[in-house]
Design a protein around this motif. Structure first.
Motif, short mmCIF file in Angstrom:
data_model
loop_
_atom_site.label_atom_id
_atom_site.label_comp_id
_atom_site.label_asym_id
_atom_site.label_seq_id
_atom_site.Cartn_x
_atom_site.Cartn_y
_atom_site.Cartn_z
N ASN A 152 49.35 46.45 67.69
CA ASN A 152 49.67 46.22 66.28
C ASN A 152 48.94 47.23 65.39
OD1 ASN A 152 51.22 43.74 66.76
ND2 ASN A 152 49.24 42.92 67.41
N ILE A 153 49.52 48.41 65.29
CA ILE A 153 48.90 49.50 64.55
C ILE A 153 49.80 49.90 63.39
CG2 ILE A 153 48.19 51.92 64.66
CD1 ILE A 153 46.34 50.32 66.26
N SER A 154 49.22 49.95 62.20
CA SER A 154 49.90 50.48 61.02
C SER A 154 48.94 51.47 60.36
CB SER A 154 50.24 49.39 60.02
OG SER A 154 51.15 48.47 60.59
N TYR A 155 49.50 52.36 59.56
CA TYR A 155 48.64 53.29 58.84
C TYR A 155 49.19 53.53 57.44
CZ TYR A 155 52.11 56.91 59.89
OH TYR A 155 53.27 57.63 59.98
N LEU A 156 48.28 53.85 56.54
CA LEU A 156 48.64 54.17 55.17
C LEU A 156 49.25 55.56 55.15
CD1 LEU A 156 48.64 53.58 52.15
CD2 LEU A 156 46.25 54.34 52.08
N LYS A 157 50.50 55.62 54.75
CA LYS A 157 51.27 56.86 54.78
C LYS A 157 51.44 57.40 53.36
CE LYS A 157 55.73 58.57 56.40
NZ LYS A 157 56.97 58.18 57.07
N GLY A 158 51.12 58.68 53.17
CA GLY A 158 51.34 59.32 51.88
C GLY A 158 50.29 59.00 50.83
N ALA A 159 49.20 58.41 51.24
CA ALA A 159 48.11 58.08 50.33
C ALA A 159 46.84 57.97 51.16
CB ALA A 159 48.38 56.78 49.58
N GLY A 160 45.72 57.75 50.48
CA GLY A 160 44.47 57.67 51.21
C GLY A 160 43.47 56.75 50.55
N TYR A 161 42.20 57.01 50.83
CA TYR A 161 41.12 56.16 50.36
C TYR A 161 41.17 55.93 48.85
CZ TYR A 161 36.66 54.68 48.61
OH TYR A 161 35.68 53.99 47.92
N ALA A 162 41.29 56.98 48.06
CA ALA A 162 41.22 56.86 46.61
C ALA A 162 42.28 55.88 46.07
CB ALA A 162 41.36 58.22 45.94
N LYS B 38 44.21 43.00 68.44
CA LYS B 38 44.06 42.74 67.00
C LYS B 38 45.04 43.63 66.22
CE LYS B 38 39.42 40.95 66.80
NZ LYS B 38 38.13 41.00 66.11
N THR B 39 45.21 43.31 64.96
CA THR B 39 46.05 44.09 64.07
C THR B 39 45.17 45.05 63.29
OG1 THR B 39 47.63 42.27 63.87
CG2 THR B 39 47.70 43.96 62.16
N TYR B 40 45.58 46.32 63.25
CA TYR B 40 44.82 47.37 62.58
C TYR B 40 45.65 48.06 61.51
CZ TYR B 40 41.62 46.87 66.49
OH TYR B 40 40.74 46.35 67.40
N VAL B 41 45.00 48.35 60.39
CA VAL B 41 45.58 49.22 59.38
C VAL B 41 44.59 50.38 59.22
CG1 VAL B 41 46.19 49.50 56.95
CG2 VAL B 41 46.84 47.43 58.18
N ILE B 42 45.10 51.59 59.41
CA ILE B 42 44.26 52.78 59.41
C ILE B 42 44.50 53.58 58.13
CG2 ILE B 42 43.71 54.90 60.65
CD1 ILE B 42 44.88 53.56 63.17
N TYR B 43 43.42 54.10 57.57
CA TYR B 43 43.54 55.00 56.42
C TYR B 43 42.60 56.18 56.59
CZ TYR B 43 39.18 53.33 54.28
OH TYR B 43 37.86 53.03 54.02
#
Length: 130
Positions: free
Chosen positions: A112-122, A86-91
């Protein structure tokens, strides 16, 4: 003869290093705008929140996100139960743990791994709710 052996050893070492570097998948860091666009365009993406339960109690969680605490001792065990295709986006809170978690999962064979870079939940929550 020694010169040929030395050159052959150097070439072989470089080749092995290149193969190892190429075979190790890299997690894809996305800025906030790209992350939001990706999440809004594909409802099949699994959103993975790697913050602690305490952080989630304070702020909440993105709708439909799955939480696996990256700081917990059982992170790899819980992550390994997920579908690697599956494709994942992590934060996380700021982007640091998300990047680390993405690399760990990539090393575990997730494709298929991506992550939120330079930001977070808020920031992510605010943009998704616009």
């Amino acid at each position: 003869m020694k010169k040929h052996i030395s050159i052959s050893f150097i070439i072989l070492s470089l080749l092995l290093f290149s193969i190892q570097a190429f075979s190790q998948a890299k997690a894809n860091g996305l800025d906030l705008k790209k992350t939001v666009s990706l999440l809004k365009s594909d409802s099949n993406i699994v959103i993975l929140d790697v913050r602690t339960p305490e952080e989630i109690k304070e702020t909440g969680i993105i709708k439909n996100a799955v939480n696996i605490d990256f700081k917990a001792n059982d992170f790899k065990t819980k992550a390994s139960a997920l579908d690697k295709n599956k494709t994942y986006v992590i934060y996380c809170r700021s982007g640091n743990r998300a990047g680390q978690a993405a690399q760990v999962m990539s090393d575990m064979g997730f494709k298929n791994i991506s992550y939120l870079k330079g930001a977070g939940y808020a920031e992510l929550s605010k943009e998704l709710n616009k």
